[in-house]
Motif scaffolding. Sequence first.
Motif, PDB file in Angstrom:
ATOM      1  N   ARG A  36      -6.402   0.129  -8.311  1.00  0.00           N
ATOM      2  CA  ARG A  36      -5.398  -0.484  -7.442  1.00  0.00           C
ATOM      3  C   ARG A  36      -4.471  -1.394  -8.224  1.00  0.00           C
ATOM      4  O   ARG A  36      -4.900  -2.220  -9.017  1.00  0.00           O
ATOM      5  N   TRP A  37      -3.187  -1.241  -7.933  1.00  0.00           N
ATOM      6  CA  TRP A  37      -2.134  -2.075  -8.497  1.00  0.00           C
ATOM      7  C   TRP A  37      -1.301  -2.645  -7.349  1.00  0.00           C
ATOM      8  O   TRP A  37      -1.228  -2.042  -6.278  1.00  0.00           O
ATOM      9  N   PHE A  38      -0.656  -3.760  -7.600  1.00  0.00           N
ATOM     10  CA  PHE A  38       0.269  -4.344  -6.644  1.00  0.00           C
ATOM     11  C   PHE A  38       1.621  -4.488  -7.329  1.00  0.00           C
ATOM     12  O   PHE A  38       1.700  -4.976  -8.461  1.00  0.00           O
ATOM     13  N   GLU A  39       2.654  -4.045  -6.664  1.00  0.00           N
ATOM     14  CA  GLU A  39       3.990  -4.234  -7.193  1.00  0.00           C
ATOM     15  C   GLU A  39       4.343  -5.706  -7.031  1.00  0.00           C
ATOM     16  O   GLU A  39       4.209  -6.259  -5.950  1.00  0.00           O
ATOM     17  N   ARG A  53       5.846  -5.713   0.412  1.00  0.00           N
ATOM     18  CA  ARG A  53       4.588  -5.612  -0.334  1.00  0.00           C
ATOM     19  C   ARG A  53       4.299  -4.147  -0.584  1.00  0.00           C
ATOM     20  O   ARG A  53       4.301  -3.348   0.340  1.00  0.00           O
ATOM     21  N   GLN A  55       1.466  -1.605  -2.486  1.00  0.00           N
ATOM     22  CA  GLN A  55       0.165  -1.456  -3.136  1.00  0.00           C
ATOM     23  C   GLN A  55       0.076  -0.017  -3.604  1.00  0.00           C
ATOM     24  O   GLN A  55       0.421   0.904  -2.864  1.00  0.00           O
ATOM     25  N   CYS A  72       3.240   0.437   1.813  1.00  0.00           N
ATOM     26  CA  CYS A  72       4.360  -0.502   1.848  1.00  0.00           C
ATOM     27  C   CYS A  72       4.350  -1.248   3.178  1.00  0.00           C
ATOM     28  O   CYS A  72       4.224  -0.628   4.232  1.00  0.00           O
ATOM     29  N   TRP A 141       3.809  -3.805 -12.169  1.00  0.00           N
ATOM     30  CA  TRP A 141       2.572  -3.724 -11.407  1.00  0.00           C
ATOM     31  C   TRP A 141       1.596  -4.762 -11.947  1.00  0.00           C
ATOM     32  O   TRP A 141       1.577  -5.046 -13.144  1.00  0.00           O
ATOM     33  N   GLN A 145      -2.485  -9.362  -6.284  1.00  0.00           N
ATOM     34  CA  GLN A 145      -1.370  -9.290  -5.353  1.00  0.00           C
ATOM     35  C   GLN A 145      -0.418 -10.468  -5.523  1.00  0.00           C
ATOM     36  O   GLN A 145       0.778 -10.350  -5.285  1.00  0.00           O
ATOM     37  N   GLY A 173       5.315  -8.980  -3.221  1.00  0.00           N
ATOM     38  CA  GLY A 173       3.904  -9.318  -3.304  1.00  0.00           C
ATOM     39  C   GLY A 173       3.571 -10.783  -3.305  1.00  0.00           C
ATOM     40  O   GLY A 173       2.524 -11.184  -3.763  1.00  0.00           O
TER      41      GLY A 173
END
Length: 174
Positions: A36-39, A53, A55, A72, A141, A145, A173
């Motif tokens: 898992r990555w968060f922009e 947000r 993900q 999103c 990324w 978060q 994020g």
Amino acid sequence: MIRHLIAATAATALVTAAAPALAQATAVDLDQFDGRWFEIARNPNGMQRDCSRAQIDFNPAATGRYSILVTCVRRPSGNVETLRASARVTDPQTNAKFRFSLAGLLSFGGLASQQYWVWDHAPDYSWAIMGLPDKTSWWVWHRSQSPAATVRAATLARARALGFDTSNAVHTGR
């Protein structure tokens, strides 16, 4: 709090100490890239215009292939949208180049596909800079978060050093 400050300082030092690069990453460990990555930042683009947000779940599907699920949260409605895609490594020597294809009817014959490169990443894979080969679009990324402001600034500085136009960066994020 102190642990976050130390981590942010170390991340800043790693990002700013690295020499400016003109090419993409040369060795991506796919086992560490999975997950898992968060922009946390990106350039403005029509597809994500009101996405506050994002993900990204980057999961192995087969050797050199991945399933991608992008979630999103739209503002101001708060509606959650998902986009499914697949990715395949197009440069197995570096593992830094992927072709993403949308799932569903548009994926037939590669009609909705795009090349993405990993331009840089933290040694511990806590952040990564993704972008198009021509650098017209880019994304930062992060595994968290909401990383510290210093980490955000350092990764944006790294994107700028790589030649991405960060003057109109969209910070997400938060």
